[in-house]
Design a protein around this motif. Sequence first.
Motif, PDB file in Angstrom:
ATOM      1  N   TYR A  51       0.823  -0.887  -0.072  1.00  0.00           N
ATOM      2  CA  TYR A  51      -0.177   0.330  -0.019  1.00  0.00           C
ATOM      3  C   TYR A  51       0.839   1.123   0.098  1.00  0.00           C
ATOM      4  CZ  TYR A  51      -3.622  -3.039   1.750  1.00  0.00           C
ATOM      5  OH  TYR A  51      -4.360  -4.353   1.673  1.00  0.00           O
ATOM      6  N   THR A  52       1.976   1.172   0.461  1.00  0.00           N
ATOM      7  CA  THR A  52       2.915   2.306   0.898  1.00  0.00           C
ATOM      8  C   THR A  52       3.471   2.873  -0.224  1.00  0.00           C
ATOM      9  OG1 THR A  52       4.178   1.248   1.952  1.00  0.00           O
ATOM     10  CG2 THR A  52       3.050   1.831   2.931  1.00  0.00           C
ATOM     11  N   LYS A  53       2.769   2.035  -1.403  1.00  0.00           N
ATOM     12  CA  LYS A  53       3.910   2.138  -2.463  1.00  0.00           C
ATOM     13  C   LYS A  53       3.602   2.880  -3.807  1.00  0.00           C
ATOM     14  CE  LYS A  53       6.824  -1.824  -2.118  1.00  0.00           C
ATOM     15  NZ  LYS A  53       7.532  -2.973  -2.257  1.00  0.00           N
ATOM     16  N   ARG A  54       2.020   3.178  -2.579  1.00  0.00           N
ATOM     17  CA  ARG A  54       0.979   3.903  -4.331  1.00  0.00           C
ATOM     18  C   ARG A  54       1.137   5.314  -3.908  1.00  0.00           C
ATOM     19  NH1 ARG A  54      -3.579  -0.873  -4.245  1.00  0.00           N
ATOM     20  NH2 ARG A  54      -2.598  -2.479  -3.716  1.00  0.00           N
ATOM     21  N   ASP A  55       0.724   6.300  -4.472  1.00  0.00           N
ATOM     22  CA  ASP A  55       1.265   6.998  -4.621  1.00  0.00           C
ATOM     23  C   ASP A  55      -0.026   7.948  -4.697  1.00  0.00           C
ATOM     24  OD1 ASP A  55       3.256   7.210  -7.169  1.00  0.00           O
ATOM     25  OD2 ASP A  55       1.933   7.222  -8.873  1.00  0.00           O
ATOM     26  N   GLY A  56      -0.180   8.985  -3.587  1.00  0.00           N
ATOM     27  CA  GLY A  56      -0.938   9.557  -2.561  1.00  0.00           C
ATOM     28  C   GLY A  56      -1.320   8.783  -1.326  1.00  0.00           C
ATOM     29  N   PHE A  57      -0.533   7.662  -1.293  1.00  0.00           N
ATOM     30  CA  PHE A  57      -1.205   7.792   0.060  1.00  0.00           C
ATOM     31  C   PHE A  57      -0.489   8.183   1.430  1.00  0.00           C
ATOM     32  CE2 PHE A  57       0.557   4.780   4.176  1.00  0.00           C
ATOM     33  CZ  PHE A  57      -0.383   3.930   3.798  1.00  0.00           C
ATOM     34  N   GLU A  58      -1.667   8.125   2.114  1.00  0.00           N
ATOM     35  CA  GLU A  58      -1.814   8.927   3.266  1.00  0.00           C
ATOM     36  C   GLU A  58      -2.547   7.809   4.693  1.00  0.00           C
ATOM     37  OE1 GLU A  58      -3.411  13.233   4.851  1.00  0.00           O
ATOM     38  OE2 GLU A  58      -4.120  12.746   3.454  1.00  0.00           O
ATOM     39  N   LEU A  59      -1.194   8.157   5.544  1.00  0.00           N
ATOM     40  CA  LEU A  59      -1.458   7.193   7.125  1.00  0.00           C
ATOM     41  C   LEU A  59      -1.825   8.307   7.544  1.00  0.00           C
ATOM     42  CD1 LEU A  59      -1.388   5.162   9.069  1.00  0.00           C
ATOM     43  CD2 LEU A  59       1.257   5.508   9.491  1.00  0.00           C
ATOM     44  N   VAL A  60      -2.882   8.666   8.417  1.00  0.00           N
ATOM     45  CA  VAL A  60      -2.875   8.798   9.577  1.00  0.00           C
ATOM     46  C   VAL A  60      -2.814   8.563  11.171  1.00  0.00           C
ATOM     47  CG1 VAL A  60      -4.292  10.629  10.900  1.00  0.00           C
ATOM     48  CG2 VAL A  60      -4.468  11.180   8.860  1.00  0.00           C
ATOM     49  N   ILE A  61      -2.646   8.812  12.112  1.00  0.00           N
ATOM     50  CA  ILE A  61      -1.995   8.180  13.276  1.00  0.00           C
ATOM     51  C   ILE A  61      -3.050   9.072  14.053  1.00  0.00           C
ATOM     52  CG2 ILE A  61      -0.697   7.452  15.052  1.00  0.00           C
ATOM     53  CD1 ILE A  61       1.223   6.490  13.234  1.00  0.00           C
ATOM     54  N   ALA A  62      -4.318   8.494  15.259  1.00  0.00           N
ATOM     55  CA  ALA A  62      -4.126   9.527  16.442  1.00  0.00           C
ATOM     56  C   ALA A  62      -3.823   9.307  17.762  1.00  0.00           C
ATOM     57  CB  ALA A  62      -5.669   9.156  16.043  1.00  0.00           C
ATOM     58  N   GLU A  63      -3.426  10.084  18.727  1.00  0.00           N
ATOM     59  CA  GLU A  63      -2.945   9.914  20.027  1.00  0.00           C
ATOM     60  C   GLU A  63      -4.020  10.821  20.799  1.00  0.00           C
ATOM     61  OE1 GLU A  63       1.659  11.156  19.686  1.00  0.00           O
ATOM     62  OE2 GLU A  63       2.409   9.640  18.989  1.00  0.00           O
ATOM     63  N   GLY A  64      -4.451   9.619  22.178  1.00  0.00           N
ATOM     64  CA  GLY A  64      -4.479  10.449  23.145  1.00  0.00           C
ATOM     65  C   GLY A  64      -3.414  10.445  24.089  1.00  0.00           C
ATOM     66  N   ASP A  65      -3.509  11.355  24.782  1.00  0.00           N
ATOM     67  CA  ASP A  65      -2.332  11.382  25.837  1.00  0.00           C
ATOM     68  C   ASP A  65      -0.811  10.920  26.001  1.00  0.00           C
ATOM     69  OD1 ASP A  65      -4.333  12.648  27.737  1.00  0.00           O
ATOM     70  OD2 ASP A  65      -5.229  10.484  28.183  1.00  0.00           O
ATOM     71  N   GLY A  66      -0.606  11.356  24.279  1.00  0.00           N
ATOM     72  CA  GLY A  66       0.931  10.736  24.105  1.00  0.00           C
ATOM     73  C   GLY A  66       0.789   8.981  23.319  1.00  0.00           C
ATOM     74  N   THR A  67      -0.041   8.072  23.673  1.00  0.00           N
ATOM     75  CA  THR A  67      -0.037   6.997  23.327  1.00  0.00           C
ATOM     76  C   THR A  67      -0.842   6.951  22.064  1.00  0.00           C
ATOM     77  OG1 THR A  67      -0.638   6.331  25.272  1.00  0.00           O
ATOM     78  CG2 THR A  67      -1.002   4.889  23.172  1.00  0.00           C
ATOM     79  N   PRO A  68      -0.717   5.724  21.245  1.00  0.00           N
ATOM     80  CA  PRO A  68      -1.941   5.104  19.522  1.00  0.00           C
ATOM     81  C   PRO A  68      -3.140   4.994  20.075  1.00  0.00           C
ATOM     82  CG  PRO A  68       0.883   5.215  19.567  1.00  0.00           C
ATOM     83  CD  PRO A  68       0.911   5.595  20.764  1.00  0.00           C
ATOM     84  N   VAL A  69      -3.727   5.528  19.568  1.00  0.00           N
ATOM     85  CA  VAL A  69      -4.400   4.778  19.732  1.00  0.00           C
ATOM     86  C   VAL A  69      -5.418   4.229  18.780  1.00  0.00           C
ATOM     87  CG1 VAL A  69      -5.454   5.730  22.161  1.00  0.00           C
ATOM     88  CG2 VAL A  69      -6.194   7.624  20.025  1.00  0.00           C
ATOM     89  N   GLY A  70      -5.037   4.463  17.250  1.00  0.00           N
ATOM     90  CA  GLY A  70      -5.538   3.882  16.096  1.00  0.00           C
ATOM     91  C   GLY A  70      -4.974   4.612  15.236  1.00  0.00           C
ATOM     92  N   GLN A  71      -5.469   4.506  13.617  1.00  0.00           N
ATOM     93  CA  GLN A  71      -4.654   4.653  12.626  1.00  0.00           C
ATOM     94  C   GLN A  71      -5.869   4.616  11.239  1.00  0.00           C
ATOM     95  OE1 GLN A  71      -1.659   1.716  11.936  1.00  0.00           O
ATOM     96  NE2 GLN A  71      -2.226   0.522  11.987  1.00  0.00           N
ATOM     97  N   ALA A  72      -5.933   5.582  10.474  1.00  0.00           N
ATOM     98  CA  ALA A  72      -6.601   5.167   9.569  1.00  0.00           C
ATOM     99  C   ALA A  72      -5.448   5.028   7.563  1.00  0.00           C
ATOM    100  CB  ALA A  72      -6.781   6.201   8.787  1.00  0.00           C
ATOM    101  N   PHE A  73      -5.473   4.951   7.052  1.00  0.00           N
ATOM    102  CA  PHE A  73      -5.222   5.394   5.975  1.00  0.00           C
ATOM    103  C   PHE A  73      -6.111   4.228   4.177  1.00  0.00           C
ATOM    104  CE2 PHE A  73      -3.885   0.703   7.471  1.00  0.00           C
ATOM    105  CZ  PHE A  73      -3.789   0.508   6.287  1.00  0.00           C
TER     106      PHE A  73
END
Length: 181
Positions: A51-73
């Motif tokens: 997936y990360t080889k695709r043009d325009g790939f974007e990942l969003v990581i959510a953090e709460g209190d400095g800890t990763p609590v989710g991701q979307a891409f």
Amino acid sequence: MPLTFTHLDRGAAREAVETVAEIYQRSYVDRIAAGTAFYTVERFMHRFDLYTKRDGFELVIAEGDGTPVGQAFGWPLPAGTAWWKGLRTEVPYRFTDENGYRTFALSEIMVPEPHQGQGVAHALHDELLKGRPEERATLLVRPDNGAAYAAYRRWGWHKAAELQPDMADAPVYDALIKSLR
């Protein structure tokens, strides 16, 4: 819990693979434990690498209190994309025509169980899709995933077709569409 978001392009996402794998493992505990080959961490990380080889790939990581609590891409679907291969239902003429600017594929939203039901998935969804230049977005959801399906419908998605991706052991999904205009 207040959330902070980090947007990563494909290069930065490849450097964050440990975080991506950790969020995946905490989000898919039951599916991984069931032993289905499609859901192993190794298979997911192999797909993520592709997936990360695709043009325009974007990942969003959510953090709460400095800890990763989710991701979307996701990524924009290019001309000739394999995304629509495996359609099991008829779709309108030219529905699958892609050019790299028409459709954004929201590939994954993951939120580990302790953080589910707190609006994290919706916030990630909105954060990833806000300001996208494409006219529509698509995603695949298992028809038996009632909670996710209901959430997507509340967020404006509708079923367009049934699809089984051209990947070994891939389940049948419902392909959903959402207008971004």
